[in-house]
Structures are given as C-alpha cells and as structure tokens.
Write an enzyme that holds these catalytic residues in place. Sequence first.
Site, PDB file in Angstrom:
ATOM      1  N   ASN A  32       0.837  -1.211   0.000  1.00 29.63           N
ATOM      2  CA  ASN A  32       0.000   0.000   0.000  1.00 29.63           C
ATOM      3  C   ASN A  32       0.869   1.257   0.000  1.00 29.63           C
ATOM      4  OD1 ASN A  32       0.923   0.260   2.617  1.00 29.63           O
ATOM      5  ND2 ASN A  32      -1.082   0.063   3.595  1.00 29.63           N
ATOM      6  N   LYS A  84       6.085  -1.334  11.714  1.00 31.77           N
ATOM      7  CA  LYS A  84       7.186  -1.955  12.468  1.00 31.77           C
ATOM      8  C   LYS A  84       7.861  -1.056  13.497  1.00 31.77           C
ATOM      9  CE  LYS A  84      10.766  -0.658   9.195  1.00 31.77           C
ATOM     10  NZ  LYS A  84      12.015  -0.982   8.541  1.00 31.77           N
ATOM     11  N   SER A 124       9.497 -11.537  14.396  1.00 31.07           N
ATOM     12  CA  SER A 124      10.633 -10.741  14.876  1.00 31.07           C
ATOM     13  C   SER A 124      11.160 -11.316  16.178  1.00 31.07           C
ATOM     14  CB  SER A 124      10.139  -9.313  15.121  1.00 31.07           C
ATOM     15  OG  SER A 124      11.096  -8.575  15.841  1.00 31.07           O
ATOM     16  N   TYR A 148       3.789  -3.489  19.139  1.00 32.02           N
ATOM     17  CA  TYR A 148       4.305  -4.039  17.882  1.00 32.02           C
ATOM     18  C   TYR A 148       4.670  -5.513  18.072  1.00 32.02           C
ATOM     19  CZ  TYR A 148       7.871  -5.348  14.482  1.00 32.02           C
ATOM     20  OH  TYR A 148       8.620  -6.043  13.552  1.00 32.02           O
ATOM     21  N   LYS A 152       3.044  -9.359  16.567  1.00 29.23           N
ATOM     22  CA  LYS A 152       3.761 -10.505  15.980  1.00 29.23           C
ATOM     23  C   LYS A 152       3.409 -11.794  16.732  1.00 29.23           C
ATOM     24  CE  LYS A 152       6.069  -8.256  12.775  1.00 29.23           C
ATOM     25  NZ  LYS A 152       5.721  -8.428  11.353  1.00 29.23           N
ATOM     26  N   ASN A 198      16.533   3.114  13.909  1.00 31.90           N
ATOM     27  CA  ASN A 198      17.488   2.021  14.068  1.00 31.90           C
ATOM     28  C   ASN A 198      18.925   2.497  13.892  1.00 31.90           C
ATOM     29  OD1 ASN A 198      14.934   0.350  12.487  1.00 31.90           O
ATOM     30  ND2 ASN A 198      15.576  -0.210  14.540  1.00 31.90           N
TER      31      ASN A 198
HETATM   32  P1  NAD Z   1       9.155  -1.708   5.622  1.00 29.78           P
HETATM   33  O1  NAD Z   1       8.275  -0.712   6.280  1.00 29.78           O
HETATM   34  O2  NAD Z   1      10.270  -1.213   4.779  1.00 29.78           O
HETATM   35  O3  NAD Z   1       8.273  -2.720   4.748  1.00 29.78           O
HETATM   36  C1  NAD Z   1       6.948  -3.044   5.074  1.00 29.78           C
HETATM   37  C2  NAD Z   1       6.113  -2.772   3.838  1.00 29.78           C
HETATM   38  O4  NAD Z   1       4.756  -3.116   4.089  1.00 29.78           O
HETATM   39  C3  NAD Z   1       6.142  -1.299   3.427  1.00 29.78           C
HETATM   40  O5  NAD Z   1       6.469  -1.210   2.060  1.00 29.78           O
HETATM   41  C4  NAD Z   1       4.712  -0.818   3.688  1.00 29.78           C
HETATM   42  O6  NAD Z   1       4.330   0.186   2.773  1.00 29.78           O
HETATM   43  C5  NAD Z   1       3.916  -2.105   3.523  1.00 29.78           C
HETATM   44  N1  NAD Z   1       2.654  -2.171   4.250  1.00 29.78           N
HETATM   45  C6  NAD Z   1       2.417  -1.856   5.539  1.00 29.78           C
HETATM   46  N2  NAD Z   1       1.131  -2.084   5.841  1.00 29.78           N
HETATM   47  C7  NAD Z   1       0.546  -2.584   4.715  1.00 29.78           C
HETATM   48  C8  NAD Z   1      -0.769  -3.020   4.399  1.00 29.78           C
HETATM   49  N3  NAD Z   1      -1.758  -2.994   5.297  1.00 29.78           N
HETATM   50  N4  NAD Z   1      -1.016  -3.470   3.149  1.00 29.78           N
HETATM   51  C9  NAD Z   1      -0.028  -3.494   2.210  1.00 29.78           C
HETATM   52  N5  NAD Z   1       1.232  -3.080   2.459  1.00 29.78           N
HETATM   53  C10 NAD Z   1       1.513  -2.628   3.706  1.00 29.78           C
HETATM   54  O7  NAD Z   1       9.704  -2.684   6.761  1.00 29.78           O
HETATM   55  P2  NAD Z   1      10.738  -3.879   6.647  1.00 29.78           P
HETATM   56  O8  NAD Z   1      11.893  -3.537   7.504  1.00 29.78           O
HETATM   57  O9  NAD Z   1      10.954  -4.238   5.247  1.00 29.78           O
HETATM   58  O10 NAD Z   1       9.917  -5.001   7.412  1.00 29.78           O
HETATM   59  C11 NAD Z   1       9.194  -6.015   6.726  1.00 29.78           C
HETATM   60  C12 NAD Z   1       8.582  -6.941   7.759  1.00 29.78           C
HETATM   61  O11 NAD Z   1       9.609  -7.478   8.568  1.00 29.78           O
HETATM   62  C13 NAD Z   1       7.599  -6.252   8.698  1.00 29.78           C
HETATM   63  O12 NAD Z   1       6.511  -7.112   8.924  1.00 29.78           O
HETATM   64  C14 NAD Z   1       8.410  -6.075   9.964  1.00 29.78           C
HETATM   65  O13 NAD Z   1       7.589  -6.062  11.106  1.00 29.78           O
HETATM   66  C15 NAD Z   1       9.296  -7.301   9.935  1.00 29.78           C
HETATM   67  N6  NAD Z   1      10.536  -7.118  10.710  1.00 29.78           N
HETATM   68  C16 NAD Z   1      11.378  -6.094  10.408  1.00 29.78           C
HETATM   69  C17 NAD Z   1      12.539  -5.915  11.168  1.00 29.78           C
HETATM   70  C18 NAD Z   1      13.492  -4.777  10.885  1.00 29.78           C
HETATM   71  O14 NAD Z   1      14.295  -4.444  11.761  1.00 29.78           O
HETATM   72  N7  NAD Z   1      13.475  -4.167   9.705  1.00 29.78           N
HETATM   73  C19 NAD Z   1      12.833  -6.803  12.228  1.00 29.78           C
HETATM   74  C20 NAD Z   1      11.965  -7.845  12.480  1.00 29.78           C
HETATM   75  C21 NAD Z   1      10.811  -7.996  11.707  1.00 29.78           C
HETATM   76  N1  UFG Z   2      21.032   2.582  19.212  1.00 28.30           N
HETATM   77  C1  UFG Z   2      21.713   3.706  19.600  1.00 28.30           C
HETATM   78  N2  UFG Z   2      21.449   4.871  18.962  1.00 28.30           N
HETATM   79  C2  UFG Z   2      20.538   4.966  17.951  1.00 28.30           C
HETATM   80  C3  UFG Z   2      19.845   3.794  17.557  1.00 28.30           C
HETATM   81  C4  UFG Z   2      20.123   2.611  18.223  1.00 28.30           C
HETATM   82  O1  UFG Z   2      22.542   3.669  20.498  1.00 28.30           O
HETATM   83  O2  UFG Z   2      20.334   6.066  17.412  1.00 28.30           O
HETATM   84  C5  UFG Z   2      21.353   1.296  19.879  1.00 28.30           C
HETATM   85  C6  UFG Z   2      20.189   0.707  20.654  1.00 28.30           C
HETATM   86  O3  UFG Z   2      20.139   1.253  21.954  1.00 28.30           O
HETATM   87  C7  UFG Z   2      20.528  -0.777  20.623  1.00 28.30           C
HETATM   88  C8  UFG Z   2      21.216  -0.956  19.261  1.00 28.30           C
HETATM   89  O4  UFG Z   2      21.663   0.349  18.879  1.00 28.30           O
HETATM   90  O5  UFG Z   2      21.451  -1.084  21.627  1.00 28.30           O
HETATM   91  C9  UFG Z   2      20.305  -1.489  18.190  1.00 28.30           C
HETATM   92  O6  UFG Z   2      19.145  -0.676  18.124  1.00 28.30           O
HETATM   93  P1  UFG Z   2      18.100  -0.773  16.925  1.00 28.30           P
HETATM   94  O7  UFG Z   2      17.021   0.232  17.181  1.00 28.30           O
HETATM   95  O8  UFG Z   2      18.797  -0.699  15.622  1.00 28.30           O
HETATM   96  O9  UFG Z   2      17.544  -2.257  17.058  1.00 28.30           O
HETATM   97  P2  UFG Z   2      16.703  -2.951  18.222  1.00 28.30           P
HETATM   98  O10 UFG Z   2      17.441  -4.189  18.599  1.00 28.30           O
HETATM   99  O11 UFG Z   2      16.376  -2.012  19.305  1.00 28.30           O
HETATM  100  O12 UFG Z   2      15.332  -3.289  17.497  1.00 28.30           O
HETATM  101  C10 UFG Z   2      15.290  -3.914  16.211  1.00 28.30           C
HETATM  102  C11 UFG Z   2      14.002  -3.514  15.502  1.00 28.30           C
HETATM  103  C12 UFG Z   2      12.819  -4.087  16.208  1.00 28.30           C
HETATM  104  C13 UFG Z   2      13.001  -5.571  16.379  1.00 28.30           C
HETATM  105  C14 UFG Z   2      14.296  -5.874  17.090  1.00 28.30           C
HETATM  106  C15 UFG Z   2      14.537  -7.348  17.175  1.00 28.30           C
HETATM  107  O13 UFG Z   2      13.878  -2.100  15.451  1.00 28.30           O
HETATM  108  O14 UFG Z   2      11.664  -3.856  15.443  1.00 28.30           O
HETATM  109  O15 UFG Z   2      15.380  -5.296  16.365  1.00 28.30           O
HETATM  110  O16 UFG Z   2      14.392  -7.917  15.937  1.00 28.30           O
HETATM  111  F1  UFG Z   2      11.981  -6.029  17.101  1.00 28.30           F
END
Ligand code: NAD
Ligand code: UFG
Length: 353
Positions: A32, A84, A124, A148, A152, A198
């Site tokens: 979307n 996310k 996740s 969030y 999951k 992140n």
């Molecule tokens: P992202 O936001 O880049 O990708 C998610 C995509 O889903 C986006 O393009 C968004 O536009 C689309 N979307 C959201 N809601 C929607 C809906 N209702 N219908 C259709 N499209 C929709 O995020 P990402 O990092 O690529 O994450 C992908 C998946 O992996 C997510 O489910 C996220 O929760 C999971 N995940 C991500 C991380 C991370 O750190 N990136 C870690 C663990 C799990």
């Molecule tokens: N951190 C900083 N400064 C920043 C950003 C992050 O010091 O500006 C530190 C955080 O405190 C942590 C580490 O960098 O110690 C990693 O942080 P991230 O935010 O990159 O990652 P997290 O482990 O907190 O969380 C990520 C995703 C979540 C997911 C989780 C486990 O954001 O959605 O990993 O998969 F749930």
Amino acid sequence: MMILLTGGAGYIGSHVCVALLDAGLDVVAIDNLSNSNKASLERVQSICGRSLVFRHADVRDEEAIYEILRDCGVTAVIHLAGLKAVGDSNVRPMTYYENNVLGTMRLVSAMKRANVKTLVFSSSATVYGPPRYLPVDEKHPLGPTNPYGRTKCFIEEILRDIYRSDDDWRIGILRYFNPVGAHESGLVGEDPLGVPNNLLPFVAQVAIGQRDKLSIWGGDYDTPDGTGIRDFIHVVDLASGHLSALRHLTRPGVLTVNLGTGNGSSVLEVIRAFEAVSGRSIPYEIGERRAGDVAICYADPTFAREALGWRSARSLQQMCADHWRWQLKNPNGYRDTPVLKVQGRSRSLASRR
Ligand code: NAD
Ligand code: UFG
C-alpha cells in the site's frame, strides 16, 4: 511458481524480491506504499533483469487479495506487509493491531478461499522480550514488551490455530534479528522516513553528514564496552532465508525459525566497522538508555541450519560496506528517482519502462 509477496516495496521486501527473481520464481508484489516507494521495485527489476507484477493494494482488502491470488495463479505467499516502529506502536496500538493482525487475518481468509495454503511470515526477535538466556533459541519463552511485538505474537498464534484447524497448511514463521545492509549493487536499501529509529541508518546518515552525531543510548550496560549488543544480519542473507523456507515447506506443518547470525556486535563495534569501510568519522555522544532496550540479544541459529539448511554468510564489515554504498549512491533514498506514470493497477513494472 508464482509467489505473492506482501510489503514487497519495503526494505526487506525488495531484497526478498531479488532473491525470488534470481531463483527463477515469478513474483506478484503488493504494497500500500504507506512506508515505501515503488521505485524500489523498478530497481529490483534492473538488478535481476526480469520483470515482476506490482499491485498497489492493502492486505486488509480481502477481495482484492483474493482476486490477485486467483488471477495470478499464486501458489505461495510471503507476508512482510506490516507496521514496524516500536515507539509508534506504543502511541498508536490500535493502528498496529488493525494493520498487522487484521491484515494477516484478511490475507489468510483470502488464501483459504483461493486454496493457497503455503505461507511464510515475517515475525521478529522482539517476540522473545528481554532474553532470559543467551543465545536465544526458538524455545525461549515469549514476552514482547510493546504493542508491535504483541502483534507478531498474536499473528504467530493465529497461524498455529489455522494449521490446527486445517492440517493442509504449510507455514513458516521467521523471527528476524536485526536486519541491516543493502544489496551489493547499491540500488536497493533501507530508506527510512524522517529520523531513523534504528542504529545503522542513523550511523550512515551521520557518516554522510546529514546528521551531526549519533546518540548512543546507554554506555553503562553489563557488556564488554558498556554499549548494547545485537545480532546484526545482512538483509541479503535474511532474504535468502525466505527462499530456503519456501523450499523446505514441503510438508504440512508450522516451522518457527530464528534468522540471525549467532554473533553479537556492540554499538561501538558497529561504529568502528562503519568508520573503517567508509573512511568517515562517526562522532557520537553517550546518552541515557532507551526505554525498553535490553543489554544483549543474539540468536541461536542452529535450528535454521537444521530445518532450512540456511546460514548467514556475510560479515559485519560487509553489512557496513553495503549499507554505506547504498547511502552514498542514494543520499536521499528513493526520493530522487524519477516518478513513473502509472496507467494501470496491474501492469508489469518492466512494461512501463
Ligand atoms: P518496511 O516498512 O520497509 O516494509 C513493510 C512494507 O509493508 C512497506 O512497504 C509498507 O508500505 C507495507 N505495508 C504496511 N502495511 C501494509 C498493508 N496494510 N497493506 C499493504 N502493504 C503494507 O519494513 P521492513 O523492515 O521491510 O519489514 C518487513 C517486515 O519485517 C515487517 O513485517 C516487519 O515487522 C518485519 N521485521 C522487520 C525488522 C526490521 O528491523 N526491519 C525486524 C523484524 C521484523
Ligand atoms: N542505538 C543507539 N542509537 C541509535 C539507535 C540505536 O545507540 O540512534 C542502539 C540501541 O540502543 C541498541 C542498538 O543500537 O542497543 C540497536 O538498536 P536498533 O534500534 O537498531 O535495534 P533494536 O534491537 O532495538 O530493534 C530492532 C528492531 C525491532 C526488532 C528488534 C529485534 O527495530 O523492530 O530489532 O528484531 F523487534
């Protein structure tokens, strides 16, 4: 074999798309575009030299998904669409439940109607909550600490119930640790809107001069250098895990698997690795701990090897180098990509060139 990829235009989705096309599978990507730009999918096609089908659709629209499944001859679904951002989920929990949980329920209903019963879902490591032991294996108790993470967990339970009610289903639940990096071409990568939540995207924006300095959230953790430790995994390795999952869903059942490297790296180690590959200095200050953060989290990836024959291959240096290449080539993410005229909802992206 036609795969429906939800969230296909997003960060992980675009890399999964590359993996699928490179493996010779056909892809219909839906998104979307609430957190992405479909320029990512244009670039996926130039990387792979193959076309895919894109539909601008929402997973909550069961009828639209059903029609796509039926009309495109889909045989399996990889479901990445979702919201996310942990902090945002505390502010807008209902938005997260509606988008992530209801979205998955509608998707699964459409799949059932279309008799498509193979699903890979992106979960996740956040489902585990604060680790009680390390490394974190799949038997670790669940205890997410934010809405969030709870979406999951609930989705995982829903998927297990679906299998219990109908044992034709083949379901892979992939629990990602910390995806970072970008495709080695530098054409697709993470394009956060606004201030990155992140670590890696923030570090990259400091390196390129878009931000003055990084705030390290906590320098007094019980870790060797006092900063938090995470299991960073290259997004290309993560993407290949989806392909392995699809290939190993040969029998009905639910397979729940960690996708991580098994190695932890501290925030300071990431900064040093990024400085080494970029040749730029990353100024930082040590600030307060971020609420909800844990000191150390890394995966036990043994089951992924056993069940999927998958293991990560890329080093932290490679993750930083690829992330940096993407940042250098695309300082404004996809925003500088020329906008294409879209004339139909269902045309192949390649055909619009
Ligand atoms: P992202 O936001 O880049 O990708 C998610 C995509 O889903 C986006 O393009 C968004 O536009 C689309 N979307 C959201 N809601 C929607 C809906 N209702 N219908 C259709 N499209 C929709 O995020 P990402 O990092 O690529 O994450 C992908 C998946 O992996 C997510 O489910 C996220 O929760 C999971 N995940 C991500 C991380 C991370 O750190 N990136 C870690 C663990 C799990
Ligand atoms: N951190 C900083 N400064 C920043 C950003 C992050 O010091 O500006 C530190 C955080 O405190 C942590 C580490 O960098 O110690 C990693 O942080 P991230 O935010 O990159 O990652 P997290 O482990 O907190 O969380 C990520 C995703 C979540 C997911 C989780 C486990 O954001 O959605 O990993 O998969 F749930």
